[in-house]
Design a protein around this motif. Structure first.
Motif, PDB file in Angstrom:
ATOM      1  N   LYS A  35      43.796  41.816  48.032  1.00  0.00           N
ATOM      2  CA  LYS A  35      43.307  41.231  46.605  1.00  0.00           C
ATOM      3  C   LYS A  35      42.260  42.445  46.078  1.00  0.00           C
ATOM      4  O   LYS A  35      41.678  43.034  46.955  1.00  0.00           O
ATOM      5  N   THR A  36      42.359  42.462  44.632  1.00  0.00           N
ATOM      6  CA  THR A  36      41.387  43.333  43.917  1.00  0.00           C
ATOM      7  C   THR A  36      40.019  42.242  43.857  1.00  0.00           C
ATOM      8  O   THR A  36      39.902  41.193  44.181  1.00  0.00           O
ATOM      9  N   THR A  37      38.906  42.882  43.758  1.00  0.00           N
ATOM     10  CA  THR A  37      37.618  42.497  43.817  1.00  0.00           C
ATOM     11  C   THR A  37      37.521  41.325  42.555  1.00  0.00           C
ATOM     12  O   THR A  37      37.166  40.321  42.656  1.00  0.00           O
ATOM     13  N   GLY A  38      38.480  41.800  41.594  1.00  0.00           N
ATOM     14  CA  GLY A  38      38.472  40.712  40.232  1.00  0.00           C
ATOM     15  C   GLY A  38      39.164  39.601  40.656  1.00  0.00           C
ATOM     16  O   GLY A  38      38.806  38.585  40.080  1.00  0.00           O
ATOM     17  N   GLU A  39      40.253  39.757  41.353  1.00  0.00           N
ATOM     18  CA  GLU A  39      41.048  38.538  41.750  1.00  0.00           C
ATOM     19  C   GLU A  39      40.375  37.608  42.573  1.00  0.00           C
ATOM     20  O   GLU A  39      40.269  36.663  42.389  1.00  0.00           O
ATOM     21  N   LEU A  40      39.499  38.025  43.471  1.00  0.00           N
ATOM     22  CA  LEU A  40      38.586  37.376  44.404  1.00  0.00           C
ATOM     23  C   LEU A  40      37.414  36.625  43.482  1.00  0.00           C
ATOM     24  O   LEU A  40      37.123  35.352  43.612  1.00  0.00           O
ATOM     25  N   HIS A  64      46.512  49.649  34.870  1.00  0.00           N
ATOM     26  CA  HIS A  64      45.867  48.317  35.203  1.00  0.00           C
ATOM     27  C   HIS A  64      44.658  48.276  34.322  1.00  0.00           C
ATOM     28  O   HIS A  64      43.958  49.154  33.940  1.00  0.00           O
ATOM     29  N   LEU A  65      44.293  47.001  33.779  1.00  0.00           N
ATOM     30  CA  LEU A  65      43.489  46.573  32.934  1.00  0.00           C
ATOM     31  C   LEU A  65      42.643  45.724  33.661  1.00  0.00           C
ATOM     32  O   LEU A  65      42.599  44.586  34.285  1.00  0.00           O
ATOM     33  N   THR A  66      41.360  46.391  33.979  1.00  0.00           N
ATOM     34  CA  THR A  66      40.298  45.683  34.720  1.00  0.00           C
ATOM     35  C   THR A  66      39.686  44.722  34.006  1.00  0.00           C
ATOM     36  O   THR A  66      39.611  44.536  32.781  1.00  0.00           O
ATOM     37  N   PRO A  67      38.922  43.745  34.531  1.00  0.00           N
ATOM     38  CA  PRO A  67      38.162  42.536  33.749  1.00  0.00           C
ATOM     39  C   PRO A  67      37.007  43.198  32.743  1.00  0.00           C
ATOM     40  O   PRO A  67      36.974  42.789  31.846  1.00  0.00           O
ATOM     41  N   ASP A  68      36.474  44.466  32.986  1.00  0.00           N
ATOM     42  CA  ASP A  68      35.503  44.960  32.074  1.00  0.00           C
ATOM     43  C   ASP A  68      36.439  45.323  30.661  1.00  0.00           C
ATOM     44  O   ASP A  68      35.658  45.600  29.809  1.00  0.00           O
ATOM     45  N   TYR A  69      37.773  45.596  30.854  1.00  0.00           N
ATOM     46  CA  TYR A  69      38.300  45.927  29.820  1.00  0.00           C
ATOM     47  C   TYR A  69      39.487  44.838  29.195  1.00  0.00           C
ATOM     48  O   TYR A  69      40.225  45.339  28.477  1.00  0.00           O
ATOM     49  N   GLY A  70      39.225  43.675  29.444  1.00  0.00           N
ATOM     50  CA  GLY A  70      39.978  42.656  29.080  1.00  0.00           C
ATOM     51  C   GLY A  70      41.122  41.979  30.138  1.00  0.00           C
ATOM     52  O   GLY A  70      41.639  41.003  29.635  1.00  0.00           O
ATOM     53  N   GLY A  71      41.056  42.549  31.472  1.00  0.00           N
ATOM     54  CA  GLY A  71      42.061  41.987  32.386  1.00  0.00           C
ATOM     55  C   GLY A  71      41.342  41.010  33.166  1.00  0.00           C
ATOM     56  O   GLY A  71      40.386  40.038  32.672  1.00  0.00           O
ATOM     57  N   MET A 101      50.870  41.830  32.192  1.00  0.00           N
ATOM     58  CA  MET A 101      50.967  40.769  33.125  1.00  0.00           C
ATOM     59  C   MET A 101      49.581  40.451  33.622  1.00  0.00           C
ATOM     60  O   MET A 101      49.338  41.263  34.774  1.00  0.00           O
ATOM     61  N   GLY A 102      49.295  39.474  33.467  1.00  0.00           N
ATOM     62  CA  GLY A 102      48.005  38.839  34.008  1.00  0.00           C
ATOM     63  C   GLY A 102      46.968  38.270  33.146  1.00  0.00           C
ATOM     64  O   GLY A 102      47.786  37.427  32.151  1.00  0.00           O
ATOM     65  N   ASP A 103      45.954  38.009  33.402  1.00  0.00           N
ATOM     66  CA  ASP A 103      44.751  37.161  32.395  1.00  0.00           C
ATOM     67  C   ASP A 103      44.328  37.888  31.291  1.00  0.00           C
ATOM     68  O   ASP A 103      43.295  38.638  31.364  1.00  0.00           O
ATOM     69  N   VAL A 104      44.940  37.949  30.321  1.00  0.00           N
ATOM     70  CA  VAL A 104      44.591  38.637  28.987  1.00  0.00           C
ATOM     71  C   VAL A 104      44.394  37.474  27.928  1.00  0.00           C
ATOM     72  O   VAL A 104      45.192  36.835  27.664  1.00  0.00           O
ATOM     73  N   SER A 105      43.323  37.346  27.429  1.00  0.00           N
ATOM     74  CA  SER A 105      42.886  36.585  26.511  1.00  0.00           C
ATOM     75  C   SER A 105      43.567  36.853  25.276  1.00  0.00           C
ATOM     76  O   SER A 105      43.886  38.266  24.803  1.00  0.00           O
ATOM     77  N   THR A 106      43.351  35.852  24.115  1.00  0.00           N
ATOM     78  CA  THR A 106      43.852  36.373  22.833  1.00  0.00           C
ATOM     79  C   THR A 106      43.154  37.102  22.137  1.00  0.00           C
ATOM     80  O   THR A 106      43.645  38.093  21.325  1.00  0.00           O
ATOM     81  N   LYS A 107      41.881  37.262  22.341  1.00  0.00           N
ATOM     82  CA  LYS A 107      40.816  38.142  21.714  1.00  0.00           C
ATOM     83  C   LYS A 107      41.233  39.473  22.327  1.00  0.00           C
ATOM     84  O   LYS A 107      41.201  40.753  21.490  1.00  0.00           O
TER      85      LYS A 107
END
Length: 272
Positions: free
Chosen positions: A33-38, A208-215, A241-247
């Motif tokens: 798992k990536t740290t973001g997923e955890l 890969h789009l990390t949480p810092d950039y909208g993932g 594919m993943g957790d991408v907000s409307t914003k």
């Protein structure tokens, strides 16, 4: 047993004593798992607490981190657990295999399965996010292709750089090639990897789009060129594919428009 081994065992026992760390071990045991997923699995305690737990597990050599592009992947290391098993469990397992212990383990297992089933029933499947852009360009397909893959550092907007250290933006036009920011001294940030290249018609990249950039999300970027009467139509398709907000989707779509409708198209027109 030496003092060093005793200290190492103590680290392992302390690491496993916390239920949150045991849950992290379960998640990584299922698959890396990536740290973001955890972090997503522990919204109630926050990112800082998860990072501290991961640090304890890493110090005990129970989790092995590996940096891949913009992600930190976490892998299970079963060797310390096997050593603990050989040292403390295997010798006494016959004595512990009583009916009462088996009954307790069965009850705990059933409760665990019920919890997992409820989680799966509550979780909705993630739908892909699709962004599409078409850009007409008054230039031949060969000229557009050359500008796309060879001159990317000249038309990529500098306000899209992720760091003030960025010295160049580079695309390696080959399968397996990288699209990345070069900070110098072997440092930088990987945007994409080329997975399909069919000159001068088709370029496809995965990133890969990390949480810092909208993932967090995986992104598949496809660019196709089609010529008609000496003019070229560029079609960009970005599937996430993943957790991408409307914003985040809106910001990504606007970014592609700025890059290709203004930056790239203007560059090709001026060069032609």
């Amino acid at each position: 047993m030496t003092s060093t081994l005793l200290e190492k065992e103590t680290e392992i026992w302390k690491a496993l004593a916390d239920p949150a760390r045991r849950r992290l071990m379960d998640l990584v045991r299922e698959s890396p798992k990536t740290t973001g997923e955890l972090v997503e699995e522990f919204e109630s305690i926050g990112r800082c607490a998860v990072m501290k737990h991961l640090s304890v597990l890493e110090d005990a050599s129970l989790i092995l981190p590996k940096k891949q592009g913009k992600f930190r992947w976490n892998y299970i290391n079963a060797i310390p657990l096997q050593e603990i098993y050989e040292r403390w469990v295997k010798k006494y397992e016959a004595q512990w295999a009583t009916n009462l212990l088996q009954l307790r383990e069965l009850a705990e297992y059933k409760e665990h399965i019920d919890d997992l089933t409820n989680d799966l029933l509550m979780k909705e499947p993630t739908k892909p996010v699709n962004i599409r852009l078409e850009v007409p360009i008054d230039a031949s397909i060969n000229n557009v292709w050359e500008c796309l893959v060879k001159d990317v550092g000249l038309w990529w907007r500098k306000d899209f750089y992720t760091s003030q250290k960025t010295k160049a933006f580079i695309l390696e036009p080959k399968v397996g090639g990288r699209m990345y920011e070069d900070y110098g001294n072997d440092e930088g940030l990987l945007w994409y990897t080329v997975i399909v290249l069919n000159a001068p018609y088709h370029l496809e990249l995965q990133g890969h789009l990390t949480p810092d950039y909208g993932g967090p999300a995986i992104t598949f970027l496809k660019i196709t060129l089609k010529e008609d009467g000496g003019k070229t139509s560029l079609t960009l398709s970005d599937t996430l594919m993943g957790d991408v907000s409307t914003k985040a989707k809106g910001q990504i779509a606007e970014g592609w428009k700025l890059l290709f409708e203004e930056g790239f198209k203007t560059y090709v027109d001026n060069k032609s």
